[in-house]
Write a protein that holds these residues in place. Structure first.
Motif: not given
Length: 557
Positions: A175-180, A186-191
Protein backbone atom coordinates in the motif's frame (compact mmCIF):
# COMPACT_ATOMS: atom_id res chain seq x y z
CA UNK A 1 9.86 -36.30 27.86
CA UNK A 2 13.26 -34.94 28.86
CA UNK A 3 14.55 -35.40 25.31
CA UNK A 4 11.95 -33.09 23.84
CA UNK A 5 11.63 -30.53 26.62
CA UNK A 6 13.12 -27.08 26.56
CA UNK A 7 14.08 -24.91 29.50
CA UNK A 8 10.54 -23.60 29.81
CA UNK A 9 9.27 -27.09 30.55
CA UNK A 10 7.34 -27.19 27.27
CA UNK A 11 8.08 -29.67 24.45
CA UNK A 12 9.99 -28.40 21.42
CA UNK A 13 7.00 -29.33 19.28
CA UNK A 14 5.16 -26.34 20.78
CA UNK A 15 7.75 -24.00 19.27
CA UNK A 16 7.46 -25.73 15.87
CA UNK A 17 3.70 -25.19 15.93
CA UNK A 18 4.31 -21.64 17.24
CA UNK A 19 6.51 -20.85 14.21
CA UNK A 20 4.14 -22.49 11.74
CA UNK A 21 1.15 -20.58 13.06
CA UNK A 22 3.13 -17.31 13.19
CA UNK A 23 3.89 -17.43 9.46
CA UNK A 24 0.32 -18.46 8.66
CA UNK A 25 -1.05 -15.46 10.58
CA UNK A 26 1.49 -13.19 8.82
CA UNK A 27 0.03 -14.47 5.56
CA UNK A 28 -3.61 -14.10 6.61
CA UNK A 29 -3.56 -10.75 8.41
CA UNK A 30 -1.13 -9.22 5.92
CA UNK A 31 -3.51 -10.04 3.07
CA UNK A 32 -6.51 -8.79 5.08
CA UNK A 33 -4.80 -5.42 5.59
CA UNK A 34 -4.73 -4.62 1.87
CA UNK A 35 -7.53 -6.75 0.38
CA UNK A 36 -10.36 -4.19 0.39
CA UNK A 37 -8.04 -1.43 -0.83
CA UNK A 38 -7.08 -3.66 -3.75
CA UNK A 39 -10.72 -4.42 -4.57
CA UNK A 40 -11.67 -0.75 -4.59
CA UNK A 41 -8.61 0.83 -6.18
CA UNK A 42 -7.52 -1.85 -8.66
CA UNK A 43 -10.61 -3.92 -9.45
CA UNK A 44 -12.79 -0.78 -9.33
CA UNK A 45 -15.42 -2.13 -6.94
CA UNK A 46 -17.69 0.01 -4.81
CA UNK A 47 -16.69 0.27 -1.17
CA UNK A 48 -19.92 -1.35 0.00
CA UNK A 49 -19.38 -4.29 -2.36
CA UNK A 50 -15.79 -4.69 -1.17
CA UNK A 51 -17.00 -4.66 2.44
CA UNK A 52 -19.57 -7.38 1.70
CA UNK A 53 -16.91 -9.53 0.03
CA UNK A 54 -14.55 -8.99 2.95
CA UNK A 55 -17.18 -9.85 5.56
CA UNK A 56 -18.30 -12.95 3.69
CA UNK A 57 -14.71 -14.06 3.20
CA UNK A 58 -13.89 -13.72 6.90
CA UNK A 59 -17.03 -15.54 7.99
CA UNK A 60 -16.42 -18.44 5.60
CA UNK A 61 -12.80 -18.71 6.78
CA UNK A 62 -14.18 -19.60 10.21
CA UNK A 63 -16.86 -21.90 8.80
CA UNK A 64 -14.63 -24.26 6.82
CA UNK A 65 -12.63 -25.43 9.90
CA UNK A 66 -15.64 -27.67 10.58
CA UNK A 67 -15.01 -29.45 7.29
CA UNK A 68 -11.25 -29.52 7.80
CA UNK A 69 -11.63 -30.89 11.32
CA UNK A 70 -14.01 -33.61 10.16
CA UNK A 71 -11.74 -34.70 7.29
CA UNK A 72 -8.70 -34.77 9.60
CA UNK A 73 -10.44 -36.79 12.30
CA UNK A 74 -11.91 -39.33 9.89
CA UNK A 75 -9.57 -39.53 6.88
CA UNK A 76 -6.35 -37.51 6.40
CA UNK A 77 -5.00 -36.81 9.89
CA UNK A 78 -3.82 -33.49 11.37
CA UNK A 79 -0.39 -33.20 9.78
CA UNK A 80 -1.54 -33.94 6.22
CA UNK A 81 -4.35 -31.39 6.54
CA UNK A 82 -1.93 -28.75 7.86
CA UNK A 83 0.40 -29.27 4.90
CA UNK A 84 -2.51 -29.28 2.43
CA UNK A 85 -4.04 -26.14 3.98
CA UNK A 86 -0.72 -24.30 4.04
CA UNK A 87 -0.01 -25.03 0.38
CA UNK A 88 -3.55 -24.03 -0.62
CA UNK A 89 -3.25 -20.68 1.16
CA UNK A 90 0.15 -20.01 -0.43
CA UNK A 91 -1.33 -20.79 -3.86
CA UNK A 92 -4.33 -18.57 -3.13
CA UNK A 93 -2.08 -15.65 -2.21
CA UNK A 94 -0.06 -16.24 -5.38
CA UNK A 95 -3.28 -16.07 -7.41
CA UNK A 96 -3.93 -12.69 -5.78
CA UNK A 97 -0.40 -11.65 -6.77
CA UNK A 98 -1.17 -12.57 -10.40
CA UNK A 99 -4.56 -10.83 -10.20
CA UNK A 100 -2.86 -7.66 -8.95
CA UNK A 101 -0.32 -7.96 -11.78
CA UNK A 102 -2.77 -8.28 -14.71
CA UNK A 103 -5.72 -6.08 -13.71
CA UNK A 104 -4.54 -3.19 -15.89
CA UNK A 105 -4.50 -5.33 -19.04
CA UNK A 106 -7.45 -7.64 -18.32
CA UNK A 107 -9.72 -6.71 -15.41
CA UNK A 108 -12.08 -9.61 -16.15
CA UNK A 109 -9.25 -12.14 -15.77
CA UNK A 110 -8.03 -10.33 -12.66
CA UNK A 111 -11.50 -10.58 -11.09
CA UNK A 112 -11.74 -14.30 -11.90
CA UNK A 113 -8.33 -14.89 -10.33
CA UNK A 114 -9.38 -12.91 -7.27
CA UNK A 115 -12.52 -15.01 -6.71
CA UNK A 116 -10.54 -18.21 -7.25
CA UNK A 117 -7.88 -17.04 -4.80
CA UNK A 118 -10.38 -16.25 -2.05
CA UNK A 119 -12.06 -19.63 -2.50
CA UNK A 120 -8.74 -21.47 -2.27
CA UNK A 121 -7.73 -19.49 0.83
CA UNK A 122 -11.09 -20.17 2.52
CA UNK A 123 -10.73 -23.95 2.13
CA UNK A 124 -6.99 -23.85 2.89
CA UNK A 125 -7.71 -22.06 6.16
CA UNK A 126 -10.35 -24.70 6.93
CA UNK A 127 -7.81 -27.50 6.61
CA UNK A 128 -5.10 -25.63 8.53
CA UNK A 129 -6.78 -23.80 11.41
CA UNK A 130 -8.45 -26.50 13.56
CA UNK A 131 -5.73 -29.09 13.08
CA UNK A 132 -2.74 -27.09 14.25
CA UNK A 133 -4.67 -26.01 17.38
CA UNK A 134 -5.66 -29.62 18.01
CA UNK A 135 -2.03 -30.80 17.91
CA UNK A 136 -0.92 -28.41 20.68
CA UNK A 137 -2.94 -30.29 23.28
CA UNK A 138 -1.58 -33.67 22.15
CA UNK A 139 2.03 -32.70 22.88
CA UNK A 140 1.55 -33.12 26.63
CA UNK A 141 1.17 -36.28 28.73
CA UNK A 142 -2.12 -36.78 30.53
CA UNK A 143 -0.64 -35.82 33.90
CA UNK A 144 0.56 -32.45 32.51
CA UNK A 145 -2.68 -31.26 30.89
CA UNK A 146 -2.68 -28.45 33.48
CA UNK A 147 0.09 -26.82 31.41
CA UNK A 148 -2.24 -26.31 28.45
CA UNK A 149 -3.39 -22.80 29.46
CA UNK A 150 0.25 -21.70 29.50
CA UNK A 151 1.02 -23.58 26.28
CA UNK A 152 -1.88 -22.00 24.41
CA UNK A 153 -0.94 -18.55 25.73
CA UNK A 154 2.55 -19.03 24.24
CA UNK A 155 0.99 -20.39 21.04
CA UNK A 156 -1.33 -17.37 20.97
CA UNK A 157 1.68 -15.07 21.16
CA UNK A 158 2.86 -16.65 17.90
CA UNK A 159 -0.52 -15.87 16.35
CA UNK A 160 -0.29 -12.20 17.28
CA UNK A 161 3.40 -11.84 16.46
CA UNK A 162 2.61 -13.09 12.96
CA UNK A 163 -0.43 -10.82 12.70
CA UNK A 164 1.64 -7.81 13.76
CA UNK A 165 4.40 -8.55 11.24
CA UNK A 166 1.89 -9.14 8.45
CA UNK A 167 -0.02 -5.93 9.19
CA UNK A 168 3.29 -4.07 9.22
CA UNK A 169 5.16 -5.52 6.23
CA UNK A 170 2.40 -6.20 3.69
CA UNK A 171 1.08 -2.61 3.80
CA UNK A 172 4.65 -1.22 3.65
CA UNK A 173 5.35 -3.03 0.36
CA UNK A 174 1.77 -3.25 -0.95
CA UNK A 175 0.00 0.00 0.00
CA UNK A 176 2.37 2.61 -1.34
CA UNK A 177 1.61 6.31 -1.76
CA UNK A 178 3.84 8.84 -3.50
CA UNK A 179 2.98 12.48 -2.82
CA UNK A 180 -0.48 11.41 -1.69
CA UNK A 181 -1.18 9.27 -4.77
CA UNK A 182 -1.61 5.51 -4.24
CA UNK A 183 0.40 3.21 -6.48
CA UNK A 184 -2.32 0.74 -7.49
CA UNK A 185 0.28 -1.60 -9.00
CA UNK A 186 2.05 -2.12 -5.65
CA UNK A 187 -0.63 -4.36 -4.11
CA UNK A 188 0.91 -7.39 -5.81
CA UNK A 189 4.02 -7.17 -3.65
CA UNK A 190 1.93 -7.34 -0.48
CA UNK A 191 0.18 -10.49 -1.74
CA UNK A 192 3.51 -11.99 -2.80
CA UNK A 193 4.95 -11.33 0.67
CA UNK A 194 1.93 -13.12 2.18
CA UNK A 195 2.41 -16.09 -0.17
CA UNK A 196 6.11 -16.39 0.70
CA UNK A 197 5.31 -16.23 4.43
CA UNK A 198 2.87 -19.12 4.07
CA UNK A 199 5.44 -21.18 2.16
CA UNK A 200 7.96 -20.56 4.95
CA UNK A 201 5.45 -21.68 7.59
CA UNK A 202 4.56 -24.83 5.64
CA UNK A 203 8.24 -25.66 5.14
CA UNK A 204 8.96 -25.18 8.86
CA UNK A 205 6.26 -27.71 9.71
CA UNK A 206 7.23 -30.17 6.95
CA UNK A 207 10.91 -30.40 7.90
CA UNK A 208 10.52 -30.38 11.70
CA UNK A 209 7.29 -32.29 12.27
CA UNK A 210 8.75 -35.80 12.44
CA UNK A 211 11.50 -34.86 14.88
CA UNK A 212 9.66 -32.57 17.27
CA UNK A 213 5.88 -32.77 16.77
CA UNK A 214 5.58 -36.02 18.68
CA UNK A 215 3.85 -37.47 21.71
CA UNK A 216 5.64 -37.54 25.09
CA UNK A 217 6.62 -41.12 24.18
CA UNK A 218 8.19 -39.94 20.90
CA UNK A 219 5.51 -41.19 18.47
CA UNK A 220 4.54 -38.87 15.54
CA UNK A 221 1.43 -36.79 16.18
CA UNK A 222 -1.45 -36.24 13.81
CA UNK A 223 -0.98 -39.22 11.50
CA UNK A 224 -3.67 -41.04 9.56
CA UNK A 225 -6.66 -41.91 11.80
CA UNK A 226 -6.55 -45.50 10.50
CA UNK A 227 -3.12 -45.88 12.13
CA UNK A 228 -4.08 -44.54 15.55
CA UNK A 229 -2.77 -46.61 18.43
CA UNK A 230 -5.28 -47.69 21.06
CA UNK A 231 -2.80 -46.56 23.72
CA UNK A 232 -3.33 -42.96 22.57
CA UNK A 233 -6.84 -43.05 24.02
CA UNK A 234 -8.08 -42.95 27.59
CA UNK A 235 -9.07 -46.28 29.10
CA UNK A 236 -12.59 -47.13 27.91
CA UNK A 237 -12.61 -44.27 25.37
CA UNK A 238 -14.10 -45.06 21.97
CA UNK A 239 -11.75 -44.60 19.00
CA UNK A 240 -14.46 -43.85 16.45
CA UNK A 241 -17.61 -41.74 16.43
CA UNK A 242 -20.89 -43.62 15.99
CA UNK A 243 -23.62 -41.66 14.20
CA UNK A 244 -26.89 -43.34 13.36
CA UNK A 245 -28.57 -42.76 10.02
CA UNK A 246 -31.40 -41.04 11.86
CA UNK A 247 -28.95 -38.61 13.52
CA UNK A 248 -27.26 -37.78 10.21
CA UNK A 249 -30.60 -37.14 8.49
CA UNK A 250 -31.73 -35.08 11.46
CA UNK A 251 -28.58 -32.93 11.27
CA UNK A 252 -29.15 -32.25 7.56
CA UNK A 253 -32.82 -31.35 8.12
CA UNK A 254 -31.85 -29.12 11.07
CA UNK A 255 -29.21 -27.37 8.97
CA UNK A 256 -31.66 -26.42 6.22
CA UNK A 257 -34.47 -25.62 8.64
CA UNK A 258 -32.32 -23.38 10.84
CA UNK A 259 -30.81 -21.70 7.78
CA UNK A 260 -34.28 -20.78 6.51
CA UNK A 261 -35.32 -19.50 9.94
CA UNK A 262 -32.23 -17.30 10.32
CA UNK A 263 -32.61 -15.97 6.77
CA UNK A 264 -36.36 -15.34 6.53
CA UNK A 265 -37.40 -14.88 10.17
CA UNK A 266 -34.36 -13.08 11.60
CA UNK A 267 -33.36 -11.36 8.34
CA UNK A 268 -29.76 -12.60 8.29
CA UNK A 269 -27.91 -12.70 4.98
CA UNK A 270 -27.01 -15.99 3.31
CA UNK A 271 -23.50 -16.29 4.80
CA UNK A 272 -24.57 -15.41 8.35
CA UNK A 273 -27.47 -17.89 8.11
CA UNK A 274 -25.05 -20.54 6.86
CA UNK A 275 -22.68 -19.92 9.81
CA UNK A 276 -25.36 -20.00 12.51
CA UNK A 277 -27.16 -23.04 11.07
CA UNK A 278 -23.91 -24.97 10.59
CA UNK A 279 -22.78 -24.39 14.16
CA UNK A 280 -26.04 -25.47 15.77
CA UNK A 281 -26.66 -28.51 13.56
CA UNK A 282 -23.08 -29.77 13.91
CA UNK A 283 -23.18 -29.28 17.68
CA UNK A 284 -26.34 -31.37 17.80
CA UNK A 285 -24.82 -34.08 15.61
CA UNK A 286 -21.77 -34.50 17.85
CA UNK A 287 -23.93 -34.86 20.96
CA UNK A 288 -25.99 -37.55 19.19
CA UNK A 289 -22.96 -39.86 18.97
CA UNK A 290 -24.10 -43.05 20.69
CA UNK A 291 -20.55 -43.91 21.81
CA UNK A 292 -20.33 -40.86 24.10
CA UNK A 293 -20.14 -41.53 27.82
CA UNK A 294 -21.86 -39.25 30.34
CA UNK A 295 -18.52 -37.67 31.27
CA UNK A 296 -17.66 -37.00 27.62
CA UNK A 297 -21.11 -35.54 26.94
CA UNK A 298 -20.91 -33.25 29.99
CA UNK A 299 -17.50 -31.99 28.93
CA UNK A 300 -18.71 -31.29 25.39
CA UNK A 301 -21.64 -29.30 26.81
CA UNK A 302 -19.10 -27.18 28.72
CA UNK A 303 -17.36 -26.41 25.41
CA UNK A 304 -20.71 -25.42 23.87
CA UNK A 305 -21.66 -23.15 26.78
CA UNK A 306 -18.30 -21.40 26.79
CA UNK A 307 -18.40 -21.06 22.98
CA UNK A 308 -21.76 -19.26 23.30
CA UNK A 309 -20.30 -16.62 25.60
CA UNK A 310 -17.24 -16.26 23.37
CA UNK A 311 -19.59 -14.89 20.68
CA UNK A 312 -20.20 -11.74 22.76
CA UNK A 313 -16.49 -11.26 23.35
CA UNK A 314 -15.63 -11.30 19.64
CA UNK A 315 -18.62 -9.14 18.76
CA UNK A 316 -17.13 -6.44 21.02
CA UNK A 317 -13.48 -7.11 20.28
CA UNK A 318 -13.85 -7.04 16.48
CA UNK A 319 -15.11 -3.45 16.51
CA UNK A 320 -11.40 -2.66 16.10
CA UNK A 321 -11.62 -3.08 12.34
CA UNK A 322 -14.87 -1.18 11.90
CA UNK A 323 -16.44 1.27 14.36
CA UNK A 324 -13.28 1.94 16.39
CA UNK A 325 -11.32 2.59 13.19
CA UNK A 326 -14.03 5.01 12.00
CA UNK A 327 -13.88 6.82 15.34
CA UNK A 328 -10.07 6.91 15.13
CA UNK A 329 -10.44 8.41 11.66
CA UNK A 330 -13.21 10.91 12.30
CA UNK A 331 -13.20 11.91 15.95
CA UNK A 332 -9.76 11.24 17.44
CA UNK A 333 -6.65 13.36 17.91
CA UNK A 334 -4.10 10.81 16.62
CA UNK A 335 -1.00 12.79 17.59
CA UNK A 336 1.30 10.18 19.12
CA UNK A 337 4.46 11.85 20.47
CA UNK A 338 4.48 14.22 17.49
CA UNK A 339 3.54 11.58 14.90
CA UNK A 340 0.07 11.85 13.32
CA UNK A 341 -0.75 8.16 13.28
CA UNK A 342 -2.91 6.84 10.41
CA UNK A 343 -6.28 5.60 11.73
CA UNK A 344 -5.72 2.06 10.43
CA UNK A 345 -2.50 1.82 12.44
CA UNK A 346 -4.08 2.50 15.85
CA UNK A 347 -5.31 -1.09 16.20
CA UNK A 348 -1.74 -2.36 15.83
CA UNK A 349 -1.37 -1.73 19.59
CA UNK A 350 -3.38 -4.89 20.23
CA UNK A 351 -0.78 -7.09 18.53
CA UNK A 352 2.04 -5.29 20.31
CA UNK A 353 0.40 -5.71 23.71
CA UNK A 354 -0.28 -9.42 23.11
CA UNK A 355 3.38 -10.05 22.25
CA UNK A 356 4.44 -8.05 25.32
CA UNK A 357 2.04 -9.65 27.82
CA UNK A 358 1.60 -13.24 26.59
CA UNK A 359 4.64 -14.56 28.50
CA UNK A 360 3.79 -12.65 31.73
CA UNK A 361 0.27 -14.08 31.58
CA UNK A 362 1.61 -17.60 31.07
CA UNK A 363 3.93 -17.06 34.06
CA UNK A 364 0.95 -15.84 36.09
CA UNK A 365 -0.99 -19.05 35.37
CA UNK A 366 2.08 -21.13 36.23
CA UNK A 367 2.55 -19.26 39.52
CA UNK A 368 -1.11 -19.59 40.53
CA UNK A 369 -1.01 -23.28 39.60
CA UNK A 370 2.05 -23.84 41.79
CA UNK A 371 0.13 -22.29 44.72
CA UNK A 372 -2.97 -24.35 43.84
CA UNK A 373 -4.89 -21.11 43.31
CA UNK A 374 -5.28 -21.13 39.53
CA UNK A 375 -8.92 -20.39 38.57
CA UNK A 376 -10.69 -22.83 36.25
CA UNK A 377 -10.94 -21.87 32.59
CA UNK A 378 -14.56 -20.54 32.62
CA UNK A 379 -13.62 -18.17 35.48
CA UNK A 380 -10.72 -16.79 33.43
CA UNK A 381 -13.06 -16.29 30.49
CA UNK A 382 -15.64 -14.52 32.64
CA UNK A 383 -12.87 -12.17 33.77
CA UNK A 384 -12.02 -11.56 30.10
CA UNK A 385 -15.63 -10.58 29.35
CA UNK A 386 -15.68 -8.27 32.40
CA UNK A 387 -12.46 -6.58 31.25
CA UNK A 388 -13.77 -5.88 27.78
CA UNK A 389 -16.92 -4.41 29.34
CA UNK A 390 -14.65 -2.20 31.48
CA UNK A 391 -12.70 -1.01 28.42
CA UNK A 392 -15.90 0.15 26.73
CA UNK A 393 -17.16 1.81 29.92
CA UNK A 394 -13.96 3.89 30.10
CA UNK A 395 -14.20 4.92 26.44
CA UNK A 396 -17.94 5.65 26.82
CA UNK A 397 -17.23 7.97 29.77
CA UNK A 398 -14.57 9.83 27.77
CA UNK A 399 -16.74 10.40 24.66
CA UNK A 400 -19.79 11.44 26.69
CA UNK A 401 -19.14 15.18 26.43
CA UNK A 402 -17.29 15.33 23.09
CA UNK A 403 -20.23 16.68 21.12
CA UNK A 404 -20.09 16.68 17.34
CA UNK A 405 -16.66 18.21 16.86
CA UNK A 406 -14.68 17.31 19.98
CA UNK A 407 -11.70 14.99 19.53
CA UNK A 408 -10.93 11.96 21.64
CA UNK A 409 -7.31 11.78 22.82
CA UNK A 410 -5.51 8.80 21.30
CA UNK A 411 -4.35 7.71 24.76
CA UNK A 412 -7.90 6.51 25.51
CA UNK A 413 -7.96 4.25 22.46
CA UNK A 414 -4.53 2.90 23.41
CA UNK A 415 -5.80 2.23 26.96
CA UNK A 416 -8.84 0.49 25.47
CA UNK A 417 -6.60 -1.81 23.41
CA UNK A 418 -4.41 -2.49 26.46
CA UNK A 419 -7.40 -3.60 28.56
CA UNK A 420 -8.88 -5.57 25.67
CA UNK A 421 -5.54 -7.34 25.18
CA UNK A 422 -5.63 -8.47 28.82
CA UNK A 423 -9.21 -9.60 28.24
CA UNK A 424 -8.14 -11.47 25.11
CA UNK A 425 -5.35 -13.29 26.97
CA UNK A 426 -7.85 -14.35 29.64
CA UNK A 427 -10.30 -15.67 27.09
CA UNK A 428 -9.08 -16.62 23.63
CA UNK A 429 -6.04 -18.88 24.31
CA UNK A 430 -7.82 -20.21 27.40
CA UNK A 431 -10.76 -21.20 25.21
CA UNK A 432 -8.46 -23.04 22.80
CA UNK A 433 -6.87 -24.79 25.77
CA UNK A 434 -10.27 -25.75 27.19
CA UNK A 435 -11.28 -27.50 23.97
CA UNK A 436 -7.99 -29.41 24.04
CA UNK A 437 -8.61 -30.50 27.64
CA UNK A 438 -12.25 -31.51 27.31
CA UNK A 439 -12.53 -32.95 23.78
CA UNK A 440 -12.71 -36.72 23.31
CA UNK A 441 -9.78 -37.59 21.06
CA UNK A 442 -11.99 -38.79 18.21
CA UNK A 443 -13.71 -35.38 18.15
CA UNK A 444 -10.70 -33.17 18.85
CA UNK A 445 -10.31 -31.39 15.51
CA UNK A 446 -14.06 -31.33 14.85
CA UNK A 447 -14.77 -29.64 18.19
CA UNK A 448 -12.11 -27.04 17.40
CA UNK A 449 -14.08 -26.43 14.21
CA UNK A 450 -17.24 -25.92 16.26
CA UNK A 451 -15.37 -23.59 18.62
CA UNK A 452 -14.09 -21.51 15.71
CA UNK A 453 -17.70 -21.17 14.58
CA UNK A 454 -18.27 -19.12 17.74
CA UNK A 455 -15.62 -16.75 16.36
CA UNK A 456 -17.46 -16.62 13.04
CA UNK A 457 -20.75 -15.94 14.84
CA UNK A 458 -19.03 -13.23 16.86
CA UNK A 459 -17.78 -11.58 13.67
CA UNK A 460 -21.29 -11.71 12.26
CA UNK A 461 -22.70 -10.07 15.39
CA UNK A 462 -19.83 -7.55 15.31
CA UNK A 463 -20.95 -6.52 11.83
CA UNK A 464 -24.52 -6.04 13.05
CA UNK A 465 -23.42 -4.02 16.10
CA UNK A 466 -20.89 -2.00 14.11
CA UNK A 467 -23.69 -0.91 11.78
CA UNK A 468 -25.45 0.93 14.64
CA UNK A 469 -22.58 3.41 15.01
CA UNK A 470 -24.22 6.85 15.13
CA UNK A 471 -23.01 9.79 13.08
CA UNK A 472 -19.54 10.97 14.11
CA UNK A 473 -17.96 14.40 13.73
CA UNK A 474 -17.15 14.18 10.02
CA UNK A 475 -20.80 13.50 9.15
CA UNK A 476 -21.97 16.63 10.97
CA UNK A 477 -19.23 18.72 9.35
CA UNK A 478 -20.00 17.36 5.89
CA UNK A 479 -23.72 18.03 6.33
CA UNK A 480 -22.94 21.57 7.48
CA UNK A 481 -20.91 22.13 4.31
CA UNK A 482 -23.98 21.01 2.37
CA UNK A 483 -26.13 23.55 4.22
CA UNK A 484 -27.93 21.03 6.48
CA UNK A 485 -28.02 21.03 10.29
CA UNK A 486 -27.70 17.27 10.85
CA UNK A 487 -28.14 17.54 14.64
CA UNK A 488 -31.47 19.29 14.15
CA UNK A 489 -32.46 16.60 11.64
CA UNK A 490 -31.62 13.77 14.05
CA UNK A 491 -33.44 15.53 16.90
CA UNK A 492 -36.48 15.81 14.56
CA UNK A 493 -36.44 19.59 14.93
CA UNK A 494 -36.58 20.07 11.18
CA UNK A 495 -38.06 18.13 8.27
CA UNK A 496 -35.95 17.62 5.17
CA UNK A 497 -37.10 18.19 1.62
CA UNK A 498 -36.81 15.46 -1.01
CA UNK A 499 -33.80 17.29 -2.49
CA UNK A 500 -32.04 17.48 0.90
CA UNK A 501 -32.68 13.78 1.53
CA UNK A 502 -31.13 13.00 -1.86
CA UNK A 503 -28.08 15.12 -1.00
CA UNK A 504 -27.56 13.26 2.30
CA UNK A 505 -27.98 9.87 0.63
CA UNK A 506 -25.48 10.79 -2.07
CA UNK A 507 -22.94 11.64 0.64
CA UNK A 508 -23.73 8.46 2.64
CA UNK A 509 -25.21 10.36 5.59
CA UNK A 510 -28.25 8.87 7.30
CA UNK A 511 -31.00 11.28 8.41
CA UNK A 512 -32.00 8.89 11.21
CA UNK A 513 -30.35 7.58 14.35
CA UNK A 514 -29.64 3.82 14.35
CA UNK A 515 -31.86 1.52 16.41
CA UNK A 516 -30.79 -1.56 18.39
CA UNK A 517 -33.22 -3.90 20.18
CA UNK A 518 -35.91 -1.23 19.96
CA UNK A 519 -33.70 1.53 21.45
CA UNK A 520 -32.58 4.54 19.43
CA UNK A 521 -28.81 5.18 19.62
CA UNK A 522 -28.31 8.96 19.79
CA UNK A 523 -24.57 9.29 20.42
CA UNK A 524 -21.26 7.50 20.95
CA UNK A 525 -21.88 7.16 24.69
CA UNK A 526 -25.03 5.12 24.11
CA UNK A 527 -23.28 3.13 21.36
CA UNK A 528 -20.44 2.05 23.65
CA UNK A 529 -22.82 1.30 26.51
CA UNK A 530 -24.39 -1.40 24.31
CA UNK A 531 -21.10 -3.33 24.59
CA UNK A 532 -20.78 -2.59 28.30
CA UNK A 533 -24.21 -4.10 28.94
CA UNK A 534 -23.84 -7.11 26.61
CA UNK A 535 -20.37 -8.13 27.80
CA UNK A 536 -21.05 -7.23 31.42
CA UNK A 537 -24.17 -9.41 31.55
CA UNK A 538 -22.33 -12.23 29.77
CA UNK A 539 -19.52 -12.04 32.35
CA UNK A 540 -21.95 -12.15 35.30
CA UNK A 541 -23.95 -15.07 33.88
CA UNK A 542 -20.84 -17.09 32.98
CA UNK A 543 -19.35 -16.50 36.44
CA UNK A 544 -22.62 -17.62 38.02
CA UNK A 545 -22.53 -20.81 35.93
CA UNK A 546 -18.96 -21.75 36.89
CA UNK A 547 -19.83 -23.99 39.90
CA UNK A 548 -22.08 -26.07 37.63
CA UNK A 549 -19.53 -26.06 34.81
CA UNK A 550 -16.81 -27.18 37.24
CA UNK A 551 -18.87 -30.27 38.10
CA UNK A 552 -19.52 -30.97 34.41
CA UNK A 553 -15.77 -30.83 33.68
CA UNK A 554 -15.27 -33.87 35.95
CA UNK A 555 -11.91 -32.96 37.40
CA UNK A 556 -10.45 -31.07 34.41
CA UNK A 557 -9.39 -27.53 35.35
Amino acid sequence: MSEIAVKTGHPKGLWVLFGTEMWERFNFYGMRAILTLFLVNSLMMKEEDASLIYGGFLGLCYLTPMLGGFIADRFFGNRNCILLGGLMMAIGQFFLFISASVFGANISLASTLMWSALGIIIFGNGFFKPNISSMVGSLYPKQEKSKLDTAFTIFYMGINLGAFLGQLICPIVGDVKTEGVRDIHAFKWGFLAASIAMLIGTAVFYFLKNKYVVTPEGKPLGGLPSKNDASDYEEGESQKAVFSQKALIGAVVAFFGLGLIFHFVFGQNFIYSLIYASGLSLAGLIISDSSLTKVERDRIFVIYIVAFFVIFFWAAFEQAGSSLTFIADNQTDRNFFGYNMPPSMVQIFNGLFVVAFAVPFSMLWDYLRSKDREPISPVKQAVGLALIALSYFIIAYNVKDLGNNGLLAIKWLILLYLIQTCAELCLSPIGLSLVGKLSPKRFSSLLYGVFFLSNASGYALAGTLGSILPATGDKFNKAKELGIDLQAVLDKKITLTVEQLAILEKNQISPNNPVFAGFEIHNLFEFFMVFVILCGLAAVILMALTPKLKKMMHGVR
